[in-house]
Design a protein around this motif. Sequence first.
Motif, PDB file in Angstrom:
ATOM      1  N   LEU A  86      -3.141   4.014 -13.855  1.00  0.00           N
ATOM      2  CA  LEU A  86      -3.528   2.618 -13.635  1.00  0.00           C
ATOM      3  C   LEU A  86      -2.928   2.041 -12.359  1.00  0.00           C
ATOM      4  O   LEU A  86      -3.531   1.187 -11.719  1.00  0.00           O
ATOM      5  CB  LEU A  86      -3.134   1.760 -14.832  1.00  0.00           C
ATOM      6  N   ARG A  87      -1.758   2.491 -11.983  1.00  0.00           N
ATOM      7  CA  ARG A  87      -1.139   1.977 -10.756  1.00  0.00           C
ATOM      8  C   ARG A  87      -1.771   2.540  -9.495  1.00  0.00           C
ATOM      9  O   ARG A  87      -1.635   1.954  -8.427  1.00  0.00           O
ATOM     10  CB  ARG A  87       0.350   2.302 -10.747  1.00  0.00           C
ATOM     11  N   ASN A  88      -2.469   3.655  -9.600  1.00  0.00           N
ATOM     12  CA  ASN A  88      -2.952   4.330  -8.403  1.00  0.00           C
ATOM     13  C   ASN A  88      -4.468   4.474  -8.320  1.00  0.00           C
ATOM     14  O   ASN A  88      -4.960   5.015  -7.339  1.00  0.00           O
ATOM     15  CB  ASN A  88      -2.314   5.716  -8.307  1.00  0.00           C
ATOM     16  N   SER A  89      -5.212   4.030  -9.305  1.00  0.00           N
ATOM     17  CA  SER A  89      -6.655   4.201  -9.287  1.00  0.00           C
ATOM     18  C   SER A  89      -7.361   2.876  -9.548  1.00  0.00           C
ATOM     19  O   SER A  89      -7.222   2.294 -10.633  1.00  0.00           O
ATOM     20  CB  SER A  89      -7.072   5.221 -10.350  1.00  0.00           C
ATOM     21  N   ARG A  90      -8.099   2.412  -8.577  1.00  0.00           N
ATOM     22  CA  ARG A  90      -8.856   1.169  -8.732  1.00  0.00           C
ATOM     23  C   ARG A  90      -9.929   1.344  -9.804  1.00  0.00           C
ATOM     24  O   ARG A  90     -10.185   0.447 -10.593  1.00  0.00           O
ATOM     25  CB  ARG A  90      -9.483   0.773  -7.399  1.00  0.00           C
ATOM     26  N   TRP A  91     -10.589   2.508  -9.830  1.00  0.00           N
ATOM     27  CA  TRP A  91     -11.624   2.789 -10.810  1.00  0.00           C
ATOM     28  C   TRP A  91     -11.048   2.700 -12.234  1.00  0.00           C
ATOM     29  O   TRP A  91     -11.663   2.108 -13.122  1.00  0.00           O
ATOM     30  CB  TRP A  91     -12.200   4.182 -10.557  1.00  0.00           C
ATOM     31  N   THR A  93       0.844  -1.195   0.000  1.00  0.00           N
ATOM     32  CA  THR A  93       0.000   0.000   0.000  1.00  0.00           C
ATOM     33  C   THR A  93       0.879   1.245   0.000  1.00  0.00           C
ATOM     34  O   THR A  93       1.946   1.274   0.601  1.00  0.00           O
ATOM     35  CB  THR A  93      -0.925   0.007   1.223  1.00  0.00           C
ATOM     36  N   ARG A  94       0.391   2.248  -0.676  1.00  0.00           N
ATOM     37  CA  ARG A  94       1.104   3.515  -0.742  1.00  0.00           C
ATOM     38  C   ARG A  94       0.397   4.528   0.136  1.00  0.00           C
ATOM     39  O   ARG A  94      -0.797   4.433   0.399  1.00  0.00           O
ATOM     40  CB  ARG A  94       1.133   4.018  -2.178  1.00  0.00           C
ATOM     41  N   HIS A  95       1.121   5.506   0.552  1.00  0.00           N
ATOM     42  CA  HIS A  95       0.542   6.586   1.339  1.00  0.00           C
ATOM     43  C   HIS A  95      -0.478   7.317   0.471  1.00  0.00           C
ATOM     44  O   HIS A  95      -0.233   7.555  -0.720  1.00  0.00           O
ATOM     45  CB  HIS A  95       1.652   7.535   1.798  1.00  0.00           C
ATOM     46  N   ARG A 151       4.649  -3.229 -20.435  1.00  0.00           N
ATOM     47  CA  ARG A 151       5.419  -4.252 -19.729  1.00  0.00           C
ATOM     48  C   ARG A 151       4.769  -4.621 -18.402  1.00  0.00           C
ATOM     49  O   ARG A 151       5.422  -4.729 -17.371  1.00  0.00           O
ATOM     50  CB  ARG A 151       6.854  -3.817 -19.506  1.00  0.00           C
ATOM     51  N   ARG A 152       3.462  -4.819 -18.435  1.00  0.00           N
ATOM     52  CA  ARG A 152       2.737  -5.216 -17.230  1.00  0.00           C
ATOM     53  C   ARG A 152       3.104  -6.651 -16.899  1.00  0.00           C
ATOM     54  O   ARG A 152       3.231  -7.499 -17.764  1.00  0.00           O
ATOM     55  CB  ARG A 152       1.243  -5.065 -17.461  1.00  0.00           C
ATOM     56  N   ARG A 153       3.293  -6.923 -15.623  1.00  0.00           N
ATOM     57  CA  ARG A 153       3.693  -8.262 -15.196  1.00  0.00           C
ATOM     58  C   ARG A 153       2.693  -9.316 -15.634  1.00  0.00           C
ATOM     59  O   ARG A 153       3.059 -10.410 -16.029  1.00  0.00           O
ATOM     60  CB  ARG A 153       3.854  -8.303 -13.681  1.00  0.00           C
ATOM     61  N   SER A 154       1.403  -8.985 -15.560  1.00  0.00           N
ATOM     62  CA  SER A 154       0.391  -9.959 -15.957  1.00  0.00           C
ATOM     63  C   SER A 154       0.524 -10.307 -17.434  1.00  0.00           C
ATOM     64  O   SER A 154       0.364 -11.459 -17.826  1.00  0.00           O
ATOM     65  CB  SER A 154      -1.009  -9.424 -15.659  1.00  0.00           C
ATOM     66  N   ALA A 155       0.830  -9.339 -18.264  1.00  0.00           N
ATOM     67  CA  ALA A 155       0.989  -9.596 -19.692  1.00  0.00           C
ATOM     68  C   ALA A 155       2.227 -10.439 -19.950  1.00  0.00           C
ATOM     69  O   ALA A 155       2.209 -11.338 -20.801  1.00  0.00           O
ATOM     70  CB  ALA A 155       1.082  -8.289 -20.466  1.00  0.00           C
ATOM     71  N   LEU A 156       3.297 -10.171 -19.224  1.00  0.00           N
ATOM     72  CA  LEU A 156       4.515 -10.964 -19.405  1.00  0.00           C
ATOM     73  C   LEU A 156       4.287 -12.407 -18.985  1.00  0.00           C
ATOM     74  O   LEU A 156       4.737 -13.337 -19.659  1.00  0.00           O
ATOM     75  CB  LEU A 156       5.668 -10.341 -18.609  1.00  0.00           C
ATOM     76  N   ARG A 157       3.565 -12.620 -17.869  1.00  0.00           N
ATOM     77  CA  ARG A 157       3.245 -13.990 -17.439  1.00  0.00           C
ATOM     78  C   ARG A 157       2.361 -14.692 -18.463  1.00  0.00           C
ATOM     79  O   ARG A 157       2.582 -15.849 -18.805  1.00  0.00           O
ATOM     80  CB  ARG A 157       2.534 -13.974 -16.085  1.00  0.00           C
ATOM     81  N   GLY A 216      -0.113  11.906 -13.429  1.00  0.00           N
ATOM     82  CA  GLY A 216      -0.601  11.115 -14.557  1.00  0.00           C
ATOM     83  C   GLY A 216      -1.592  11.879 -15.412  1.00  0.00           C
ATOM     84  O   GLY A 216      -1.519  11.869 -16.643  1.00  0.00           O
ATOM     85  N   VAL A 217      -2.529  12.572 -14.774  1.00  0.00           N
ATOM     86  CA  VAL A 217      -3.501  13.381 -15.521  1.00  0.00           C
ATOM     87  C   VAL A 217      -2.796  14.506 -16.273  1.00  0.00           C
ATOM     88  O   VAL A 217      -3.106  14.772 -17.444  1.00  0.00           O
ATOM     89  CB  VAL A 217      -4.582  13.930 -14.562  1.00  0.00           C
ATOM     90  N   LEU A 218      -1.831  15.152 -15.625  1.00  0.00           N
ATOM     91  CA  LEU A 218      -1.088  16.229 -16.297  1.00  0.00           C
ATOM     92  C   LEU A 218      -0.303  15.705 -17.494  1.00  0.00           C
ATOM     93  O   LEU A 218      -0.205  16.383 -18.531  1.00  0.00           O
ATOM     94  CB  LEU A 218      -0.159  16.927 -15.307  1.00  0.00           C
ATOM     95  N   LEU A 219       0.260  14.502 -17.374  1.00  0.00           N
ATOM     96  CA  LEU A 219       0.990  13.918 -18.503  1.00  0.00           C
ATOM     97  C   LEU A 219       0.053  13.632 -19.669  1.00  0.00           C
ATOM     98  O   LEU A 219       0.408  13.866 -20.835  1.00  0.00           O
ATOM     99  CB  LEU A 219       1.706  12.640 -18.073  1.00  0.00           C
TER     100      LEU A 219
END
Length: 99
Positions: A45-50, A2-4, A74-80, A15-18
């Motif tokens: 995608l890394r920080n928003s469940r929605w 979990t992140r702060h 390079r998502r881990r799920s895609a590599l697996r 991410g939105v600004l990018l």
Amino acid sequence: MTRHPVSRIVQLVIGVLLIIGAGVIGPLPGPGGIFLFAGGLILILRNSRWARLRFARAKRRWPRIGSLLDRTMRRRSALRRHARDKQRSRELADAPSAN
């Protein structure tokens, strides 16, 4: 892990600004907008469940585009999944035919 919450919010805003920056830089010559958009999408995608749920729905609706995006990011799920599919194709090629 979990992140702060403040860290998550800061990364979401970046991410939105990018992504907004990708729209501004996109018309200029060169591929700069693509990289900004991809970086913003990854942060969101890394920080928003929605956003992850929406992304998963979009990938189910358009699987070819979803798998391409997964491999690009390079998502881990895609590599697996790619490694598993490669292993299955090897096993099928090595299996004796039923004739």
